[in-house]
Write an enzyme that holds these catalytic residues in place. Structure first.
Site, PDB file in Angstrom:
ATOM      1  N   GLN A  78     -48.762 -40.884 -55.216  1.00 19.88           N
ATOM      2  CA  GLN A  78     -48.615 -41.789 -56.356  1.00 19.88           C
ATOM      3  C   GLN A  78     -48.823 -41.033 -57.658  1.00 19.88           C
ATOM      4  O   GLN A  78     -49.943 -40.902 -58.151  1.00 19.88           O
ATOM      5  CB  GLN A  78     -49.595 -42.961 -56.250  1.00 19.88           C
ATOM      6  CG  GLN A  78     -49.340 -43.975 -57.329  1.00 19.88           C
ATOM      7  CD  GLN A  78     -49.816 -45.347 -56.979  1.00 19.88           C
ATOM      8  OE1 GLN A  78     -50.387 -45.583 -55.936  1.00 19.88           O
ATOM      9  NE2 GLN A  78     -49.574 -46.269 -57.871  1.00 19.88           N
ATOM     10  N   PHE A  79     -47.714 -40.566 -58.225  1.00 21.25           N
ATOM     11  CA  PHE A  79     -47.786 -39.784 -59.462  1.00 21.25           C
ATOM     12  C   PHE A  79     -48.317 -40.611 -60.621  1.00 21.25           C
ATOM     13  O   PHE A  79     -48.875 -40.069 -61.575  1.00 21.25           O
ATOM     14  CB  PHE A  79     -46.413 -39.178 -59.805  1.00 21.25           C
ATOM     15  CG  PHE A  79     -45.410 -40.155 -60.324  1.00 21.25           C
ATOM     16  CD1 PHE A  79     -45.278 -40.356 -61.694  1.00 21.25           C
ATOM     17  CD2 PHE A  79     -44.600 -40.877 -59.469  1.00 21.25           C
ATOM     18  CE1 PHE A  79     -44.348 -41.250 -62.186  1.00 21.25           C
ATOM     19  CE2 PHE A  79     -43.666 -41.767 -59.942  1.00 21.25           C
ATOM     20  CZ  PHE A  79     -43.534 -41.961 -61.312  1.00 21.25           C
ATOM     21  N   THR A  80     -48.213 -41.938 -60.543  1.00 20.86           N
ATOM     22  CA  THR A  80     -48.657 -42.777 -61.657  1.00 20.86           C
ATOM     23  C   THR A  80     -50.170 -42.755 -61.858  1.00 20.86           C
ATOM     24  O   THR A  80     -50.649 -43.227 -62.887  1.00 20.86           O
ATOM     25  CB  THR A  80     -48.177 -44.236 -61.482  1.00 20.86           C
ATOM     26  OG1 THR A  80     -48.703 -44.760 -60.267  1.00 20.86           O
ATOM     27  CG2 THR A  80     -46.657 -44.312 -61.467  1.00 20.86           C
TER      28      THR A  80
END
Length: 150
Positions: A78-80
């Site tokens: 999850q890059f966010t």
């Protein structure tokens, strides 16, 4: 490396209407990777995760780890988690690693977690549009940043 640990009584990951991961008890781990992350971050973080005492004992006191309970784990990239929201209303993801850096680190993270836990880890698919479902048990949700060692 940043992670969000969620103690779950059930969790699953679905991609294109196909369930690719499913557990009944354990941890759902969301992991965000940045360029500065190293194998040292991975080793510290996976050791912390498998030994963190966030599961209830016979008195329902959080004294047991995922290793103690023999629970399962799903890991989802999850890059966010590296969203910067200081300026304006559109998050910036400049700190999140590009796939050529993030994928090998993500795979190393999963491999090290399997070694530390002593069993196979289920995953989503890096970069895919995933539908993540969970029942958070407790709720227990813990944020860990390997750079701050907290």
């Amino acid at each position: 490396m940043k992670v969000v640990l969620q103690r779950v009584s059930e969790a699953s990951v679905t991609i294109n209407n196909n369930k690719v991961a499913q557990i009944n008890f354990g941890l759902l781990i969301l992991v965000g990777i940045e360029d500065a992350d190293t194998n040292e971050d991975i080793k510290w973080l996976t050791n912390k995760i498998v030994n963190l005492r966030i599961f209830g004992d016979e008195n329902d006191v959080m004294n047991l780890s995922i290793k103690d309970t023999k629970g399962d784990i799903i890991v989802v990239s999850q890059f966010t988690l590296h969203a910067a929201t200081k300026k304006g209303n559109r998050p910036s993801y400049i700190k999140a690693s590009k796939p050529e850096i993030a994928i090998p680190l993500y795979e190393s993270f999963v491999n090290q977690l399997e070694i530390d836990l002593g069993k196979k880890i289920q995953t989503g698919k890096f970069g895919a549009d995933m539908k993540v479902a969970l029942v958070n048990d407790g709720p227990v949700t813990i944020l860990i940043d390997s750079k701050n060692k907290e």
